[in-house]
Design an enzyme around this catalytic site. Structure first.
Site, PDB file in Angstrom:
ATOM      1  N   ARG A  83      10.208  -9.124 -15.675  1.00  0.00           N
ATOM      2  CA  ARG A  83       9.114  -8.873 -14.737  1.00  0.00           C
ATOM      3  C   ARG A  83       8.773 -10.108 -13.904  1.00  0.00           C
ATOM      4  O   ARG A  83       8.283 -10.011 -12.784  1.00  0.00           O
ATOM      5  CB  ARG A  83       7.871  -8.385 -15.492  1.00  0.00           C
ATOM      6  CG  ARG A  83       6.820  -7.854 -14.551  1.00  0.00           C
ATOM      7  CD  ARG A  83       5.424  -7.637 -15.135  1.00  0.00           C
ATOM      8  NE  ARG A  83       5.356  -7.229 -16.498  1.00  0.00           N
ATOM      9  CZ  ARG A  83       4.832  -7.988 -17.483  1.00  0.00           C
ATOM     10  NH1 ARG A  83       4.374  -9.190 -17.233  1.00  0.00           N
ATOM     11  NH2 ARG A  83       4.769  -7.521 -18.702  1.00  0.00           N
TER      12      ARG A  83
ATOM     13  N   TYR B  75      -3.686  -1.940   9.712  1.00  0.00           N
ATOM     14  CA  TYR B  75      -2.808  -0.888   9.175  1.00  0.00           C
ATOM     15  C   TYR B  75      -3.659   0.032   8.303  1.00  0.00           C
ATOM     16  O   TYR B  75      -4.324  -0.431   7.377  1.00  0.00           O
ATOM     17  CB  TYR B  75      -1.702  -1.572   8.372  1.00  0.00           C
ATOM     18  CG  TYR B  75      -0.720  -0.664   7.680  1.00  0.00           C
ATOM     19  CD1 TYR B  75       0.129   0.160   8.409  1.00  0.00           C
ATOM     20  CD2 TYR B  75      -0.607  -0.668   6.299  1.00  0.00           C
ATOM     21  CE1 TYR B  75       1.048   0.969   7.764  1.00  0.00           C
ATOM     22  CE2 TYR B  75       0.316   0.133   5.649  1.00  0.00           C
ATOM     23  CZ  TYR B  75       1.143   0.955   6.381  1.00  0.00           C
ATOM     24  OH  TYR B  75       2.055   1.751   5.736  1.00  0.00           O
TER      25      TYR B  75
ATOM     26  N   ASP C 176      -1.243 -10.037   8.258  1.00  0.00           N
ATOM     27  CA  ASP C 176      -0.095  -9.146   8.195  1.00  0.00           C
ATOM     28  C   ASP C 176       0.811  -9.511   9.368  1.00  0.00           C
ATOM     29  O   ASP C 176       0.476  -9.277  10.530  1.00  0.00           O
ATOM     30  CB  ASP C 176      -0.548  -7.679   8.278  1.00  0.00           C
ATOM     31  CG  ASP C 176       0.597  -6.701   7.987  1.00  0.00           C
ATOM     32  OD1 ASP C 176       1.732  -6.997   8.395  1.00  0.00           O
ATOM     33  OD2 ASP C 176       0.338  -5.658   7.367  1.00  0.00           O
TER      34      ASP C 176
ATOM     35  N   LYS D 225      10.333  -3.133   6.516  1.00  0.00           N
ATOM     36  CA  LYS D 225      10.581  -2.976   7.946  1.00  0.00           C
ATOM     37  C   LYS D 225      11.773  -3.851   8.371  1.00  0.00           C
ATOM     38  O   LYS D 225      12.895  -3.510   8.085  1.00  0.00           O
ATOM     39  CB  LYS D 225       9.304  -3.301   8.731  1.00  0.00           C
ATOM     40  CG  LYS D 225       8.051  -2.567   8.188  1.00  0.00           C
ATOM     41  CD  LYS D 225       8.095  -1.072   8.417  1.00  0.00           C
ATOM     42  CE  LYS D 225       7.040  -0.284   7.647  1.00  0.00           C
ATOM     43  NZ  LYS D 225       5.665  -0.715   7.814  1.00  0.00           N
TER      44      LYS D 225
END
Ligand SMILES: *Cc1c(COP(=O)(O)O)cnc(C)c1O
Length: 389
Positions: free
Chosen positions: A54, A107, A179, A204
């Site tokens: 992890r 967003y 962002d 993206k």
């Protein structure tokens, strides 16, 4: 080294992998120690190698190192989606009784996180006009811990004056979280403009092939420990296979972005000339209200922009979309394919007034042949026009 060269070399260490040019996909949960001494070395604070799956493997380190270097930050951390990274960049700085400011153009899923999850924790979120610094200054409270920025803004593409906003935030001890997905680190350098924590929805342009969900948070040195602790406490991690695909996408990002940029400008210009179009929203076009700021702070433009149509019957909008072969409807962006997404910014905004009444689309310019895209658009507009006559 120039950014295009960094994209190729950052985070790769062939010498550590028998010369292999790409980092191997290291998949593991358990990390074995066969002696007590080895166990103690591995579990000692500050141990640099593998500890537990992890916590990431060398595949994770490779992408984190590359993105940190490109963004110009101290270190990066990975999350299972862009939205998880947005959340992971805000949560470390807020507790019950605190306040955060988000641009009205944020967003939308981040807006929902703030109004749902944060408010249940007793954290107040308010929304500011992304272009109004007087209102932003007035909205700052003693409890404001984060001023969030997204530039250009989602759906409507307003460029924010990040250095000016950072000065307002820092004067009151608040962190600036950005962002930076639209520009990528290649076209906007967040830390050089006063940002403390930067987010990439790697889904993206970094991944670039519409096949992986992934987020990356990069911080300056001061914020790193706080963000890293929160990432570990919330169990955030990402699959080595996805991280491998992201680093593979990254190696061609500069080449893809140039094409997205060029195609986006050409499509936006063509769309803006159609009589059925009220305007396009693209900061790299000289007539755009955000153009001056974009030119001052950005090094390029990606392929995502907005188009506003004059009010018209639904059947005309449907004829436009249905008659195009290459402009299909879909969420997300940053992949190789051209996309359209219907949008209605006015339905969610609270700090600004959205007055446009006609239909609106977000456009992602893909990597298809530009003439094919323009011809397809022409077909779409002709079909729309036939419904308007
Ligand atoms: C898509 C997107 C995100 C979220 O990324 P996911 O990987 O879809 O969770 C965050 N910010 C912006 C600006 C985006 O466009």
């Amino acid at each position: 080294m120039r950014p295009e060269t960094r994209v190729i070399h950052a985070g790769r260490h062939p010498e550590e992998h028998d010369g292999a040019v790409n980092p191997p996909v290291v998949r593991t949960s358990t990390v074995l120690s066969s002696t007590m001494g080895e166990w103690e070395r591995r579990t000692a604070p500050g141990h640099k190698g593998l500890t537990y799956g992890r916590h990431g493997t060398s595949t994770t380190r490779s992408l984190e190192e590359a993105v940190a270097e490109l963004e110009g930050g101290f270190r990066s951390m990975v999350y299972p989606s862009g939205l998880a990274a947005n959340v992971g960049a805000i949560l470390p700085f807020v507790g019950t009784g605190d306040h955060i400011l988000l641009p009205d153009t944020v967003y939308d899923p981040v807006r929902r996180f703030a109004t749902n999850a944060l408010s249940r924790l007793g954290i107040t979120a308010s929304f500011y006009d992304p272009l109004d610094h007087v209102a932003l200054t007035a909205a700052m409270r003693d409890t404001t811990r984060v001023v969030y920025v997204e530039s250009p803004g989602s759906l409507t593409f307003e460029v924010q004056d990040i250095p000016a906003i950072a000065a307002i935030a820092h004067a009151r001890g608040a962190k600036v979280v950005m962002d930076n997905t639209w520009a990528t680190p290649l076209y906007f350098q967040p830390f050089a403009h006063g940002v403390d924590v930067s987010v990439q929805a790697a889904t993206k342009y970094i991944v670039g092939h519409s096949d992986v969900m992934l987020g990356v948070v990069t911080t300056n040195e001061e914020c790193w420990k706080q963000v890293k602790t929160c990432q570990l406490d919330f169990g955030q991690t990402a699959s080595p296979d996805d991280l491998y695909l992201a680093q593979r996408g990254l190696r061609t990002m500069h080449v893809r972005l140039r094409q997205h940029w060029e195609a986006g400008i050409a499509l936006a210009r063509f769309i803006a000339r159609q009589p059925e179009v009220e305007r396009v929203m693209h900061p790299a076009l000289p007539e755009d209200p955000s153009h001056e700021l974009w030119q001052r702070d950005f090094l390029g433009a990606s392929g995502l922009f907005g188009m506003l149509l004059r009010p018209m019957p639904e059947a005309a909008v449907a004829a436009f979309v249905d008659n195009m072969a290459l402009f299909n409807l879909g969420a997300s962006w940053g992949g190789y394919e051209t996309l359209l997404k219907p949008m209605a910014p006015g339905t969610v905004r609270t700090a600004t007034r959205w007055t446009h009444e006609g239909p609106a689309f977000r456009v992602h310019a893909g990597l298809e042949n530009l003439d094919d895209l323009l011809e397809d658009l022409e077909t779409g507009f002709k079909a729309m026009r036939a419904r308007l006559d």
